[in-house]
Scaffold this motif. Sequence first.
Motif, PDB file in Angstrom:
ATOM      1  N   GLU A  91       0.826  -1.209   0.000  1.00  0.00           N
ATOM      2  CA  GLU A  91       0.000   0.000   0.000  1.00  0.00           C
ATOM      3  C   GLU A  91       0.859   1.257   0.000  1.00  0.00           C
ATOM      4  OE1 GLU A  91      -3.099   0.117   2.892  1.00  0.00           O
ATOM      5  OE2 GLU A  91      -3.789  -1.922   2.456  1.00  0.00           O
ATOM      6  N   GLY A  92       0.455   2.223  -0.828  1.00  0.00           N
ATOM      7  CA  GLY A  92       1.197   3.469  -0.944  1.00  0.00           C
ATOM      8  C   GLY A  92       2.277   3.439  -2.003  1.00  0.00           C
ATOM      9  N   GLN A  93       2.545   2.250  -2.570  1.00  0.00           N
ATOM     10  CA  GLN A  93       3.597   2.126  -3.593  1.00  0.00           C
ATOM     11  C   GLN A  93       3.205   2.859  -4.865  1.00  0.00           C
ATOM     12  OE1 GLN A  93       4.741  -1.902  -4.307  1.00  0.00           O
ATOM     13  NE2 GLN A  93       5.883  -1.454  -6.164  1.00  0.00           N
ATOM     14  N   SER A  94       4.144   3.552  -5.473  1.00  0.00           N
ATOM     15  CA  SER A  94       3.926   4.263  -6.733  1.00  0.00           C
ATOM     16  C   SER A  94       4.424   3.394  -7.883  1.00  0.00           C
ATOM     17  CB  SER A  94       4.670   5.596  -6.723  1.00  0.00           C
ATOM     18  OG  SER A  94       4.509   6.267  -7.956  1.00  0.00           O
ATOM     19  N   LEU A  95       3.635   3.289  -8.926  1.00  0.00           N
ATOM     20  CA  LEU A  95       4.048   2.479 -10.075  1.00  0.00           C
ATOM     21  C   LEU A  95       3.362   2.973 -11.342  1.00  0.00           C
ATOM     22  CD1 LEU A  95       2.306  -1.037  -9.928  1.00  0.00           C
ATOM     23  CD2 LEU A  95       1.527   0.939  -8.665  1.00  0.00           C
ATOM     24  N   MET A  96       3.969   2.636 -12.486  1.00  0.00           N
ATOM     25  CA  MET A  96       3.420   3.030 -13.784  1.00  0.00           C
ATOM     26  C   MET A  96       2.544   1.890 -14.301  1.00  0.00           C
ATOM     27  SD  MET A  96       5.338   4.816 -17.010  1.00  0.00           S
ATOM     28  CE  MET A  96       6.425   3.459 -17.416  1.00  0.00           C
ATOM     29  N   VAL A  97       1.300   2.218 -14.647  1.00  0.00           N
ATOM     30  CA  VAL A  97       0.337   1.206 -15.084  1.00  0.00           C
ATOM     31  C   VAL A  97      -0.358   1.666 -16.361  1.00  0.00           C
ATOM     32  CG1 VAL A  97      -0.113   0.214 -12.810  1.00  0.00           C
ATOM     33  CG2 VAL A  97      -1.401   2.229 -13.555  1.00  0.00           C
ATOM     34  N   GLN A  98      -0.904   0.676 -17.077  1.00  0.00           N
ATOM     35  CA  GLN A  98      -1.612   0.964 -18.320  1.00  0.00           C
ATOM     36  C   GLN A  98      -2.995   0.315 -18.270  1.00  0.00           C
ATOM     37  OE1 GLN A  98       0.176  -0.641 -21.944  1.00  0.00           O
ATOM     38  NE2 GLN A  98      -0.493   1.174 -23.063  1.00  0.00           N
ATOM     39  N   VAL A  99      -3.998   1.014 -18.799  1.00  0.00           N
ATOM     40  CA  VAL A  99      -5.360   0.488 -18.828  1.00  0.00           C
ATOM     41  C   VAL A  99      -5.503  -0.500 -19.986  1.00  0.00           C
ATOM     42  CG1 VAL A  99      -7.810   1.054 -19.085  1.00  0.00           C
ATOM     43  CG2 VAL A  99      -6.299   2.614 -17.833  1.00  0.00           C
ATOM     44  N   VAL A 100      -5.970  -1.715 -19.667  1.00  0.00           N
ATOM     45  CA  VAL A 100      -6.185  -2.717 -20.716  1.00  0.00           C
ATOM     46  C   VAL A 100      -7.667  -3.021 -20.919  1.00  0.00           C
ATOM     47  CG1 VAL A 100      -3.948  -3.837 -20.501  1.00  0.00           C
ATOM     48  CG2 VAL A 100      -5.825  -4.589 -19.028  1.00  0.00           C
ATOM     49  N   LYS A 101      -8.510  -2.576 -19.976  1.00  0.00           N
ATOM     50  CA  LYS A 101      -9.955  -2.779 -20.128  1.00  0.00           C
ATOM     51  C   LYS A 101     -10.685  -1.593 -19.507  1.00  0.00           C
ATOM     52  CE  LYS A 101     -11.723  -6.944 -19.701  1.00  0.00           C
ATOM     53  NZ  LYS A 101     -12.275  -8.208 -19.126  1.00  0.00           N
ATOM     54  N   GLU A 102     -11.666  -1.066 -20.251  1.00  0.00           N
ATOM     55  CA  GLU A 102     -12.437   0.084 -19.783  1.00  0.00           C
ATOM     56  C   GLU A 102     -13.221  -0.274 -18.516  1.00  0.00           C
ATOM     57  OE1 GLU A 102     -12.524   3.070 -21.185  1.00  0.00           O
ATOM     58  OE2 GLU A 102     -11.733   2.757 -23.199  1.00  0.00           O
ATOM     59  N   PRO A 103     -13.555   0.733 -17.693  1.00  0.00           N
ATOM     60  CA  PRO A 103     -14.505   0.476 -16.606  1.00  0.00           C
ATOM     61  C   PRO A 103     -15.841   0.043 -17.211  1.00  0.00           C
ATOM     62  CG  PRO A 103     -13.453   2.633 -16.357  1.00  0.00           C
ATOM     63  CD  PRO A 103     -13.090   2.128 -17.710  1.00  0.00           C
ATOM     64  N   ILE A 104     -16.402  -1.045 -16.727  1.00  0.00           N
ATOM     65  CA  ILE A 104     -17.656  -1.563 -17.276  1.00  0.00           C
ATOM     66  C   ILE A 104     -18.647  -1.755 -16.137  1.00  0.00           C
ATOM     67  CG2 ILE A 104     -18.762  -3.504 -18.471  1.00  0.00           C
ATOM     68  CD1 ILE A 104     -16.143  -3.931 -19.977  1.00  0.00           C
ATOM     69  N   GLY A 105     -19.799  -1.093 -16.228  1.00  0.00           N
ATOM     70  CA  GLY A 105     -20.799  -1.194 -15.173  1.00  0.00           C
ATOM     71  C   GLY A 105     -20.241  -0.684 -13.863  1.00  0.00           C
ATOM     72  N   THR A 106     -20.270  -1.516 -12.849  1.00  0.00           N
ATOM     73  CA  THR A 106     -19.768  -1.123 -11.530  1.00  0.00           C
ATOM     74  C   THR A 106     -18.298  -1.476 -11.337  1.00  0.00           C
ATOM     75  OG1 THR A 106     -20.491  -3.252 -10.627  1.00  0.00           O
ATOM     76  CG2 THR A 106     -22.050  -1.412 -10.476  1.00  0.00           C
ATOM     77  N   LYS A 107     -17.684  -2.077 -12.343  1.00  0.00           N
ATOM     78  CA  LYS A 107     -16.289  -2.506 -12.225  1.00  0.00           C
ATOM     79  C   LYS A 107     -15.351  -1.393 -12.675  1.00  0.00           C
ATOM     80  CE  LYS A 107     -17.534  -7.324 -13.232  1.00  0.00           C
ATOM     81  NZ  LYS A 107     -17.382  -8.429 -14.188  1.00  0.00           N
ATOM     82  N   GLY A 108     -14.244  -1.245 -11.939  1.00  0.00           N
ATOM     83  CA  GLY A 108     -13.244  -0.267 -12.331  1.00  0.00           C
ATOM     84  C   GLY A 108     -12.421  -0.762 -13.510  1.00  0.00           C
ATOM     85  N   ALA A 109     -11.543   0.103 -14.007  1.00  0.00           N
ATOM     86  CA  ALA A 109     -10.685  -0.259 -15.137  1.00  0.00           C
ATOM     87  C   ALA A 109      -9.749  -1.399 -14.751  1.00  0.00           C
ATOM     88  CB  ALA A 109      -9.886   0.958 -15.585  1.00  0.00           C
ATOM     89  N   ARG A 110      -9.355  -2.213 -15.727  1.00  0.00           N
ATOM     90  CA  ARG A 110      -8.371  -3.292 -15.514  1.00  0.00           C
ATOM     91  C   ARG A 110      -7.003  -2.758 -15.935  1.00  0.00           C
ATOM     92  NH1 ARG A 110      -8.686  -9.233 -15.591  1.00  0.00           N
ATOM     93  NH2 ARG A 110      -6.544  -9.911 -15.214  1.00  0.00           N
ATOM     94  N   LEU A 111      -5.995  -3.003 -15.113  1.00  0.00           N
ATOM     95  CA  LEU A 111      -4.657  -2.452 -15.352  1.00  0.00           C
ATOM     96  C   LEU A 111      -3.625  -3.543 -15.600  1.00  0.00           C
ATOM     97  CD1 LEU A 111      -4.447   0.149 -12.422  1.00  0.00           C
ATOM     98  CD2 LEU A 111      -5.156   0.593 -14.778  1.00  0.00           C
TER      99      LEU A 111
END
Length: 483
Positions: A91-111
Amino acid sequence: MSEEILINVTPQETRVAIVEEGVVQELHIERNTSLGLVGNIYRGSVCRVLPGMQSAFVEVGLQRAAFLHVADVIECTSPEQEKPIQEVLHEGQSLMVQVVKEPIGTKGARLTTQISIAGRFLVYLPQQDHIGVSQRIEDEAEREILRDRLIGLLPENHQGGYIIRTMSETAADEELLADIAYLDKVWENIQAASHDAPDRSLVFQDLNLPMRILRDVVNEETDRIIVDSRETFQKLKEFAELYAVRAVSRLEHYQGERPLFDMYNVEVEIEKAMSRKVELKSGGYLIFDQTEALTTVDVNTGGFVSGKSLSDTIFKTNLEASQCIARQLRLRNLGGIIIIDFIDMEEDAHREAVLEELKRAVEKDRARISVNDFSPLGLVEMTRKRTRESLAHILCEPCPSCRGRGELKTAQTVCYEILRELLRHARQFSAREFRVLASQKVIGLLMDEESQSLANLSDFIGKPISLQVENQYSQEAFDIVLM
């Protein structure tokens, strides 16, 4: 196969229709208030690690925390590097991420932390060192030729790996080298921006919809790319001259008086794609029901009776349905699990032919699709990769009256609810009078067919009951006011 791409641009949204042989096959919509996120790169901050799910939630500045699974963490991808997520992230770690799936319905984006940058012919994998080939290129000899060709073009000591896209089959060496140079430059800019970026901020934004279409969709079968915005046409032309030279001659600026989508009947197809029922030319029809877990498709013969026998009629309807279903999946952008209930067929040969027709029809789809054989219950189960919201979720919202059920309680059902609620209120509260507020249809029923029931209840509780029509109320809505 003739293919045309229509791009309709307004200040509020951009819509792209892909038309094959005069028939709309796909529709993409991007609104200025909710631009697509897939491909975007963020500087994220881990807000929660879940060892039980081997996943983590990462804040990247979106409405909801995004989801990161251990399989998408670059440090855990190979067998020799395999580690539990709690040993890699905290927790609190900083990292570079990329979105591979859009937020759909109540689900957040997949990274993912495995960064990939798409070019026209190649996908650059800066943190990896292998060269892969698109799964759509099935011939093993062709795959090896493409792999060897790319290796021969790469400079010595070049860092990073690649995935060779299907369009590279017809690309010249100069085009591949230009793609390599472009991807290298983009990665340099991403690294530079990432160093200075604070947590929960955007580092790199993928191309807008028209440019992504030019990069990812335009191919040898594309005859024309028609754009109804001069500004967008000019930007696409400049982009094509640098990165998609073959597409320059196919770009056209539409200046007709009639709206572009009206000219090609796209608006009509959008309206049809909003309907549960899809008519087949033969007289049969399909019923689409979309739920959060899966989509069901029911095939019916309807008024089609022109076969030599009942078996022949059913077979022909199922064949036509296979083609229509494949098109509707693309047009509606339905993803996840899809269950198709074809009309029962007695002959094994007919079932095999229908299944082959369905598999052939979905080959044109750019999304990854898996089709299973008929189940013992006579159903066909298939999956279609879901990376963005379906057309219905973009254009529609649940009905406020039925709250997404697709059905309303009858006026009689609501009347009986009101009678029960009146009795409950009479036992709980001391009031001089009870006033019922409801829709015109419900009040009309209480004053007519249910008037005796209302009078009996009034006598039983010993209080008068008055009725008042509220035109803004839906059929299910009502209130009881204590006077």
